[in-house]
Design a protein around this motif. Structure first.
Motif, PDB file in Angstrom:
ATOM      1  N   PHE A   1       0.943  -1.059  -0.169  1.00 39.27           N
ATOM      2  CA  PHE A   1      -0.458   0.059  -0.064  1.00 39.27           C
ATOM      3  C   PHE A   1       0.838   1.143   0.095  1.00 39.27           C
ATOM      4  O   PHE A   1       1.947   1.547   0.296  1.00 39.27           O
ATOM      5  N   LEU A   2       0.657   2.249  -0.583  1.00 35.31           N
ATOM      6  CA  LEU A   2       1.193   2.888  -0.504  1.00 35.31           C
ATOM      7  C   LEU A   2       0.201   4.510  -0.184  1.00 35.31           C
ATOM      8  O   LEU A   2      -1.110   4.545   0.018  1.00 35.31           O
TER       9      LEU A   2
ATOM     10  N   LEU B   1      -7.548   4.385   5.288  1.00 35.43           N
ATOM     11  CA  LEU B   1      -8.896   3.967   4.317  1.00 35.43           C
ATOM     12  C   LEU B   1      -8.181   3.576   2.869  1.00 35.43           C
ATOM     13  O   LEU B   1      -7.044   4.503   2.406  1.00 35.43           O
ATOM     14  N   GLY B   2      -9.050   2.858   2.371  1.00 38.82           N
ATOM     15  CA  GLY B   2      -8.487   2.641   1.074  1.00 38.82           C
ATOM     16  C   GLY B   2      -9.703   3.775   0.203  1.00 38.82           C
ATOM     17  O   GLY B   2     -10.453   4.166   1.006  1.00 38.82           O
ATOM     18  N   PRO B   3      -9.211   4.013  -0.708  1.00 37.11           N
ATOM     19  CA  PRO B   3      -9.693   5.343  -1.491  1.00 37.11           C
ATOM     20  C   PRO B   3     -12.030   4.839  -1.321  1.00 37.11           C
ATOM     21  O   PRO B   3     -12.055   6.427  -1.739  1.00 37.11           O
TER      22      PRO B   3
ATOM     23  N   GLY C   1      -5.123   8.202   7.483  1.00 31.78           N
ATOM     24  CA  GLY C   1      -4.605   8.264   5.885  1.00 31.78           C
ATOM     25  C   GLY C   1      -5.134   7.833   5.132  1.00 31.78           C
ATOM     26  O   GLY C   1      -6.640   7.025   5.926  1.00 31.78           O
ATOM     27  N   VAL C   2      -4.649   8.199   4.000  1.00 34.19           N
ATOM     28  CA  VAL C   2      -5.911   7.304   2.849  1.00 34.19           C
ATOM     29  C   VAL C   2      -4.386   6.529   1.710  1.00 34.19           C
ATOM     30  O   VAL C   2      -4.095   7.112   1.819  1.00 34.19           O
ATOM     31  N   THR C   3      -4.896   5.339   1.467  1.00 33.99           N
ATOM     32  CA  THR C   3      -4.268   4.638   1.075  1.00 33.99           C
ATOM     33  C   THR C   3      -4.217   5.158  -0.566  1.00 33.99           C
ATOM     34  O   THR C   3      -5.268   5.504  -1.121  1.00 33.99           O
TER      35      THR C   3
ATOM     36  N   GLN D   1      -8.204  -4.454  -3.648  1.00 34.33           N
ATOM     37  CA  GLN D   1      -7.327  -3.648  -2.836  1.00 34.33           C
ATOM     38  C   GLN D   1      -7.821  -2.530  -2.103  1.00 34.33           C
ATOM     39  O   GLN D   1      -7.027  -1.343  -1.405  1.00 34.33           O
ATOM     40  N   ASP D   2      -8.447  -1.625  -3.015  1.00 31.50           N
ATOM     41  CA  ASP D   2      -8.799  -0.360  -2.494  1.00 31.50           C
ATOM     42  C   ASP D   2     -10.592  -0.098  -1.130  1.00 31.50           C
ATOM     43  O   ASP D   2     -10.488   1.102  -1.477  1.00 31.50           O
TER      44      ASP D   2
END
Lengths: 227, 420
Positions: free
Chosen positions: B149-150, B171-173, B201-203, B214-215
């Protein structure tokens, strides 16, 4: 005088169930260029065997067969196929056309086996069909043609490779009398043009068209009459 | 000169045979189509299976590449096992505490993280809530890196977040899109199963991997995770480790085995009651697995092709006896044995080629369809398409030779006289 075809002391025996049948039994026959010959004989006389022999479909058990200085009796299958292709034009009673091919294609086939280029093949096949009066039937298939027309396709096919002899086996046998007369007229014309014609028939009326009549009996030439 | 003539004769014969074979195939449509289907099925089974396997292999390999070859795992059971044996099943679960103990002991790995996750569906922010359950990871410091993950914006999970069981979340976008359509998510509090978490944060967008979005996920500190969402008795942690380099992988793995044996209090005589697996071994296992499928599919295909070949032979024999008269005519007007042989051989050959092409196209289509269902990028197995055509040619010639030879040796006189 030199002969196109020279059969000397030809014998052809078949083994049928252990019994030897002498279909041809010491037959001699010479044929010159531009002759018009009929071969007659009752069934079982050896007439068909002789026709197959002359047509290079069969080879003799004994004797010599010379065709324009080539010894047919010594030939293997490949050589026989070649001589049939180059020197003999067959016309059959049942026409024997390829049923699913057009008239033009049927006439073209012998030239395929003679290894002639496509363009020349088509030109010559067309020419041959025009000669027998079928210029407007070239792309018809055999089942779209009348009996007489089919036989004319067969004659065109026989002529296309400029054979030394035309060998016709009961060519009018499957035709009505009018068509039969037409076909015989074509043979007369071909003869006038210099072709050599051998006509195998059992009808005397048909045989009389020829200039020389040969009668076969018991595997031998019984009579040989010139008209 | 003579040689040239022979050559051009052969070329002519082949050209004419091609034309004649097309005509013959057209003239006998039903018969030809049935034969085509036979060949097509045979070739289809070869090409289809190979395409499917290839798409799978490509898929797995690309995913393993992403995971990285320096990684390895401590797990309860082997990653791929064909029998769920009792031996594995009876093993003790790996706990978060095991992970913490290992973290204290292990010095050589570049990094390690605990892999644990659960699915929750009660996620809300103000009046907005998620309708589909999401995957929630319990994350340690390196989890974000190990999952590739970024952090797009905000921050990642720190050691302090873990130490103090902070109720924070990344959280995922796709979740941000639903919960925060008009707001900046960082600093807002969302509820997960009624417990408030601060969004830190948000990936970045990642798409799918192994068929999973994956989001559409969230990461919370592992300590918080085990406190609120983890059932220690029934759940099992996987430990992800990364060696410093490819060269040190083996050494690091050995060290970890040693440490984990200590954690599990195993005597020297006892076997490991856990598995240690690296990506390369995983890839090899998958290769072994697909190799087995290939062998099996190969055997099935050989049988299918053999049946198709017998079909070709049968059809050609029928075709020859149907056309005895034609063969007689052709022989009378000058065809020799070779001409007839080539004609019928070519017919079988082209029949096989047509069938083969249909089979190859179908095979590639269906193989890729399987890939599409599994969400894998499509492949065209050029090599197998080529082999397919080659196999068809062999079958056409191999099974066509006897009927063609039979046709070539027919006696012209009897053939001419032949009446159906």
């Amino acid at each position: 005088m030199s002969f196109i075809i020279s059969l000397k002391d030809i014998e052809r025996f078949y083994d049928v169930g252990g019994e030897v049948v002498r279909a041809l039994d010491g037959l001699d026959l010479n044929i010159s260029a531009n002759e018009y010959i009929s071969i007659m004989g009752p069934s079982g006389s050896g007439k068909s065997t002789l026709m197959n022999m002359i047509g290079c479909l069969d080879t003799p058990t004994n004797g010599t067969y010379e065709f324009e200085n080539e010894y047919v009796h010594e030939m293997d299958e490949g050589q026989l196929a070649s001589i049939r292709n180059r020197k003999i034009g067959f016309v059959f009673q049942t026409f024997n056309l390829l049923p699913k091919s057009s008239a033009l294609r049927n006439v073209e086939v012998p030239l395929i086996y003679a290894n002639i280029s496509k363009k020349e093949r088509i030109d010559r096949a067309k020419e041959s069909l025009i000669d027998v009066g079928l210029e407007d039937r070239m792309h018809h298939k055999p089942n779209e043609l009348s009996g007489g027309q089919r036989q004319r396709v067969a004659i065109a096919r026989a002529l296309v490779n400029k054979p030394s002899i035309i060998l016709a086996d009961e060519p009018t046998g499957n035709l009505d009398s009018k068509s039969g007369v037409e076909i015989l007229n074509i043979f007369n014309q071909l003869h006038d043009k210099g072709n050599t014609i051998i006509l195998v028939t059992h009808e005397e009326e048909v045989a009389k068209n020829a200039k020389r009549m040969i009668l076969i009996l018991d595997g031998k030439v019984k009579s040989d009459i010139k008209n | 000169m003579n040689k040239n003539k022979k050559k051009s004769h052969l070329k002519n014969t082949i050209k004419e045979s091609f034309r004649m074979s097309i005509e013959a195939i057209k003239d006998n449509k039903l018969r030809s189509i049935l034969t085509l289907i036979g060949i097509a099925i045979g070739v289809f089974s070869v090409v289809g299976v190979m395409t499917a396997i290839k798409t799978l292999e490509n898929h797995v390999n690309s995913q393993l590449d992403i995971l990285g070859s320096n990684k390895f795992y401590v797990m309860k059971e082997p990653a791929l096992s064909f029998q769920r044996s009792k031996e594995y099943w009876k093993r003790k679960n790996i706990t978060y505490q095991d992970y913490l103990d290992l973290e204290k002991l292990a010095k050589t790995p570049h990094s390690m993280s605990a892999e644990m996750a659960t699915y929750e569906d009660d996620i809300s922010y103000k009046d907005k809530e998620l309708t589909k359950e999401i995957k929630i990871y319990g994350a340690t410091f390196w989890s974000v890196r190990h999952h590739q993950f970024l952090i797009d914006y905000g921050r990642s999970i720190t050691d302090d977040d873990i130490r103090f069981n902070r109720k924070v979340v990344i959280l995922g976008p796709d979740i941000v899109d639903i919960l925060f359509p008009y707001e900046y998510p960082i600093g807002k509090k969302i509820k997960i199963e009624g417990i408030e978490h601060l969004v830190i944060g948000v990936t970045g967008k990642k798409g799918e991997m192994f068929g999973e979005n994956q989001d559409y996920m969230a990461l919370i500190p592992a300590s918080t995770f085990t406190q609120y969402y983890w059932d220690e008795d029934e759940s099992n942690v996987e430990i992800v480790l990364e060696s410093k380099s490819q060269e040190e992988l083996r050494k690091t793995m050995d060290e970890i085995i040693g440490h984990f044996r200590v954690i599990r209090k195993l005597k020297p005589s006892e076997k490991n009651n856990f598995e240690i697996v690296n990506n390369k071994e995983l890839a090899n296992q998958i290769d072994g697995f697909t190799g087995g499928i290939k062998l099996f599919a190969g055997a099935v295909s050989v049988i299918a092709l053999l049946v198709a070949g017998i079909g070709i032979m049968n059809i050609m024999l029928v075709s020859v006896s149907d056309r005895i008269k034609e063969i007689g005519i052709r022989k009378a007007i000058g065809a020799n044995r070779i001409d007839i042989l080539i004609q019928f051989l070519m017919e079988a050959f082209f029949l096989c080629q047509f069938g083969g092409i249909i089979g190859i196209v179908l095979g590639i289509l269906v193989g890729n369809l399987i890939g599409f269902v599994l969400n894998v990028s499509p492949v065209i197995p050029v090599d197998w398409a080529f082999y397919g055509l080659f196999i068809c040619s062999i079958i056409g010639i191999g099974f066509g030779i006897y009927p063609a030879w039979h046709a070539a040796n027919l006696d012209p006189i009897n053939s001419l006289r032949y009446d159906k």
